[in-house]
Enzyme design. Structure first.
Site, PDB file in Angstrom:
ATOM      1  N   ASN A  78       0.632  -1.725  -0.520  1.00  0.00           N
ATOM      2  CA  ASN A  78      -0.008  -0.257  -0.173  1.00  0.00           C
ATOM      3  C   ASN A  78       0.590   1.374  -0.124  1.00  0.00           C
ATOM      4  O   ASN A  78       1.747   1.734   0.353  1.00  0.00           O
ATOM      5  CB  ASN A  78      -0.647  -0.207   1.381  1.00  0.00           C
ATOM      6  N   ASP A 131      -0.547   4.019   1.196  1.00  0.00           N
ATOM      7  CA  ASP A 131      -1.423   4.865   1.743  1.00  0.00           C
ATOM      8  C   ASP A 131      -0.897   5.652   2.833  1.00  0.00           C
ATOM      9  O   ASP A 131      -1.101   6.303   3.883  1.00  0.00           O
ATOM     10  CB  ASP A 131      -3.104   4.507   1.915  1.00  0.00           C
ATOM     11  N   HIS A 150       6.120  -0.631  -1.905  1.00  0.00           N
ATOM     12  CA  HIS A 150       5.612   0.612  -3.415  1.00  0.00           C
ATOM     13  C   HIS A 150       5.934   2.051  -3.215  1.00  0.00           C
ATOM     14  O   HIS A 150       5.288   2.663  -4.040  1.00  0.00           O
ATOM     15  CB  HIS A 150       4.288  -0.059  -3.627  1.00  0.00           C
ATOM     16  N   CYS A 199       2.866  21.466 -11.137  1.00  0.00           N
ATOM     17  CA  CYS A 199       4.800  21.403 -10.628  1.00  0.00           C
ATOM     18  C   CYS A 199       5.358  22.141  -9.485  1.00  0.00           C
ATOM     19  O   CYS A 199       4.714  23.014  -8.946  1.00  0.00           O
ATOM     20  CB  CYS A 199       4.983  22.951 -11.641  1.00  0.00           C
ATOM     21  N   CYS A 247      10.216  25.740  -9.751  1.00  0.00           N
ATOM     22  CA  CYS A 247      11.075  25.603 -10.817  1.00  0.00           C
ATOM     23  C   CYS A 247      10.766  25.362 -12.216  1.00  0.00           C
ATOM     24  O   CYS A 247      11.135  25.024 -12.924  1.00  0.00           O
ATOM     25  CB  CYS A 247      12.280  24.846 -10.915  1.00  0.00           C
ATOM     26  N   GLY A 276      -5.162  -9.142   2.647  1.00  0.00           N
ATOM     27  CA  GLY A 276      -5.873  -8.332   2.219  1.00  0.00           C
ATOM     28  C   GLY A 276      -5.030  -7.507   0.783  1.00  0.00           C
ATOM     29  O   GLY A 276      -4.847  -7.071   0.362  1.00  0.00           O
ATOM     30  N   THR A 277      -4.500  -8.655   0.559  1.00  0.00           N
ATOM     31  CA  THR A 277      -3.700  -8.699  -1.226  1.00  0.00           C
ATOM     32  C   THR A 277      -4.056  -9.822  -2.039  1.00  0.00           C
ATOM     33  O   THR A 277      -4.681 -10.956  -1.159  1.00  0.00           O
ATOM     34  CB  THR A 277      -2.228  -8.777  -0.687  1.00  0.00           C
ATOM     35  N   SER A 278      -4.841  -9.144  -3.516  1.00  0.00           N
ATOM     36  CA  SER A 278      -5.428 -10.659  -4.238  1.00  0.00           C
ATOM     37  C   SER A 278      -3.929 -11.483  -4.657  1.00  0.00           C
ATOM     38  O   SER A 278      -3.881 -12.278  -5.803  1.00  0.00           O
ATOM     39  CB  SER A 278      -5.329  -9.346  -5.611  1.00  0.00           C
ATOM     40  N   ASN A 331      -8.298 -13.040   3.921  1.00  0.00           N
ATOM     41  CA  ASN A 331      -9.266 -12.402   3.151  1.00  0.00           C
ATOM     42  C   ASN A 331     -10.822 -12.993   2.453  1.00  0.00           C
ATOM     43  O   ASN A 331     -10.690 -13.943   2.164  1.00  0.00           O
ATOM     44  CB  ASN A 331      -8.405 -12.706   1.676  1.00  0.00           C
TER      45      ASN A 331
HETATM   46  P1  NAD Z   1      -5.948  -5.814  -5.256  1.00  0.00           P
HETATM   47  O1  NAD Z   1      -6.832  -4.255  -4.804  1.00  0.00           O
HETATM   48  O2  NAD Z   1      -5.567  -6.355  -6.122  1.00  0.00           O
HETATM   49  O3  NAD Z   1      -6.723  -6.816  -4.015  1.00  0.00           O
HETATM   50  C1  NAD Z   1      -7.938  -6.131  -2.356  1.00  0.00           C
HETATM   51  C2  NAD Z   1      -7.569  -7.223  -2.090  1.00  0.00           C
HETATM   52  O4  NAD Z   1      -7.981  -7.448  -1.220  1.00  0.00           O
HETATM   53  C3  NAD Z   1      -8.453  -8.690  -2.578  1.00  0.00           C
HETATM   54  O5  NAD Z   1      -8.301  -9.930  -3.113  1.00  0.00           O
HETATM   55  C4  NAD Z   1     -10.045  -8.367  -1.998  1.00  0.00           C
HETATM   56  O6  NAD Z   1     -10.501  -9.567  -1.627  1.00  0.00           O
HETATM   57  C5  NAD Z   1      -8.977  -8.270  -0.347  1.00  0.00           C
HETATM   58  N1  NAD Z   1     -10.312  -7.314   0.217  1.00  0.00           N
HETATM   59  C6  NAD Z   1     -11.372  -6.373   0.463  1.00  0.00           C
HETATM   60  N2  NAD Z   1     -11.758  -5.643   1.058  1.00  0.00           N
HETATM   61  C7  NAD Z   1     -11.524  -6.624   2.678  1.00  0.00           C
HETATM   62  C8  NAD Z   1     -10.596  -6.360   3.945  1.00  0.00           C
HETATM   63  N3  NAD Z   1     -12.147  -5.517   3.924  1.00  0.00           N
HETATM   64  N4  NAD Z   1     -10.271  -7.649   4.712  1.00  0.00           N
HETATM   65  C9  NAD Z   1      -9.250  -8.511   3.905  1.00  0.00           C
HETATM   66  N5  NAD Z   1      -8.823  -8.445   2.664  1.00  0.00           N
HETATM   67  C10 NAD Z   1      -9.670  -7.662   1.525  1.00  0.00           C
HETATM   68  O7  NAD Z   1      -4.581  -5.149  -4.122  1.00  0.00           O
HETATM   69  P2  NAD Z   1      -2.999  -5.378  -4.033  1.00  0.00           P
HETATM   70  O8  NAD Z   1      -2.845  -7.286  -3.559  1.00  0.00           O
HETATM   71  O9  NAD Z   1      -2.306  -4.693  -2.514  1.00  0.00           O
HETATM   72  O10 NAD Z   1      -2.152  -4.787  -4.805  1.00  0.00           O
HETATM   73  C11 NAD Z   1      -2.148  -4.182  -6.199  1.00  0.00           C
HETATM   74  C12 NAD Z   1      -1.711  -2.927  -6.231  1.00  0.00           C
HETATM   75  O11 NAD Z   1      -2.896  -1.742  -5.405  1.00  0.00           O
HETATM   76  C13 NAD Z   1      -0.465  -2.866  -5.197  1.00  0.00           C
HETATM   77  O12 NAD Z   1       0.367  -2.228  -5.996  1.00  0.00           O
HETATM   78  C14 NAD Z   1      -1.563  -1.504  -4.374  1.00  0.00           C
HETATM   79  O13 NAD Z   1       0.384  -0.116  -4.941  1.00  0.00           O
HETATM   80  C15 NAD Z   1      -2.121  -0.599  -5.297  1.00  0.00           C
HETATM   81  N6  NAD Z   1      -3.335  -0.424  -4.201  1.00  0.00           N
HETATM   82  C16 NAD Z   1      -2.649   0.567  -2.929  1.00  0.00           C
HETATM   83  C17 NAD Z   1      -4.103   0.990  -2.163  1.00  0.00           C
HETATM   84  C18 NAD Z   1      -3.415   1.450  -0.742  1.00  0.00           C
HETATM   85  O14 NAD Z   1      -2.619   2.121  -0.868  1.00  0.00           O
HETATM   86  N7  NAD Z   1      -4.940   1.571  -0.005  1.00  0.00           N
HETATM   87  C19 NAD Z   1      -5.246   0.889  -2.395  1.00  0.00           C
HETATM   88  C20 NAD Z   1      -5.443   0.731  -4.598  1.00  0.00           C
HETATM   89  C21 NAD Z   1      -4.694  -0.018  -4.661  1.00  0.00           C
END
Ligand code: NAD
Length: 243
Positions: free
Chosen positions: A102, A104, A119, A146, A149, A186-188, A212
């Site tokens: 993330n 954020d 990232h 911008c 400069c 929480g990652t796909s 997840n």
């Molecule tokens: P992704 O969007 O591909 O997948 C999100 C995953 O989270 C899914 O598998 C979903 O089922 C799961 N999910 C949804 N709600 C949830 C919850 N309440 N609790 C647990 N799991 C939950 O995200 P990713 O795998 O992080 O990869 C995609 C890219 O997205 C990363 O590189 C990231 O930098 C970027 N991204 C970041 C943010 C952020 O910083 N908050 C937001 C959107 C995308």
């Protein structure tokens, strides 16, 4: 669910040396849409196009169209129960590191001390011409904004098509290869190289627990089909009960 949380609490307490790998899902309960949320920003703007290095070089305004609001409102989104549960696990001496995809900044704002943002972060923004650094939400107006400069501003995040910072990546590999347990939250698990880290942990003998609502890591030893907030808070509550 309580029985599962109890079992995991016991295992995490015994093994310690836990590393968490987090993705957009952990911030969903803070109101930040994941890439795959229905009706979200990303249905209109394909992130692979709008957040690609190639498009940024040609037309940075595209990137600022999708990220500008978040950056200018930086601080409006707050960490949720899941971020705070990881802080609690760190304070208990169970969690030793968070590897997050993330951008954020919410793990750090929640108070996690040992964090690798592989990232990068939307908080830091710099001028591509003179290198001056700006801190979100304080960025000049304009699309793209911008520097004084005249140089274009770019957040310190890894765009699609860019390499990850080698130091952060090395650290993430090291933490994954040496941990005794890994929480995959929480990652796909489709974006590389982050997606390979749970496999690295497992190959080196770590217990892997996925949290997840939609299973994405088939090789996990335990799978909790719950949202990150209730699941992590539930485990933390059970650990407190054991202590
Ligand atoms: P992704 O969007 O591909 O997948 C999100 C995953 O989270 C899914 O598998 C979903 O089922 C799961 N999910 C949804 N709600 C949830 C919850 N309440 N609790 C647990 N799991 C939950 O995200 P990713 O795998 O992080 O990869 C995609 C890219 O997205 C990363 O590189 C990231 O930098 C970027 N991204 C970041 C943010 C952020 O910083 N908050 C937001 C959107 C995308």
């Amino acid at each position: 669910m309580k029985a599962l949380y109890q079992e995991l609490a016991g295992l995490l307490l015994k093994k310690k040396n836990c590393v968490a790998l987090t993705g957009a899902g952990i911030s969903a309960e803070s109101g930040i849409p994941t890439f795959r949320s229905k009706g979200g920003l990303w249905e209109k703007f394909d992130p692979v196009v709008y957040a690609s290095a190639e498009v940024f070089r040609k037309d940075p305004s595209k990137y600022w169209t999708i990220r500008g609001d978040f950056i200018r409102g930086y601080g409006e989104y707050k960490p949720n129960a899941a971020h705070y549960a990881l802080v609690a696990l760190e304070k208990m001496g169970i969690l030793r590191h968070v590897i997050t995809q993330n951008i954020d900044g919410l793990h750090k704002s929640a108070g996690s001390r040992s964090v690798t943002e592989i990232h990068g972060s939307l908080r830091e923004i710099y001028c591509l011409k003179c290198g001056r650094e700006y801190l979100a939400p304080h960025v000049p107006e304009g699309l793209p904004p911008c520097c004084e400069c005249g140089g274009v501003l770019k957040p310190n995040t890894v765009l699609f098509g860019e390499q990850l910072p080698p130091e952060a990546l090395e650290h993430a590999y090291h933490e994954s290869a040496t941990c005794k347990s890994m929480l995959v939250v929480g990652t796909s698990a489709v974006v590389q190289p982050a997606a390979s880290l749970p496999y690295l942990a497992k190959r080196n003998g770590a217990l892997v627990i996925e949290i997840n609502p939609e299973k994405s890591f088939p090789a996990a030893d335990y799978y909790i089909a719950q949202k990150a907030g209730p699941a992590l808070s539930g485990i933390v509550a059970e650990i407190r009960g054991l202590n």
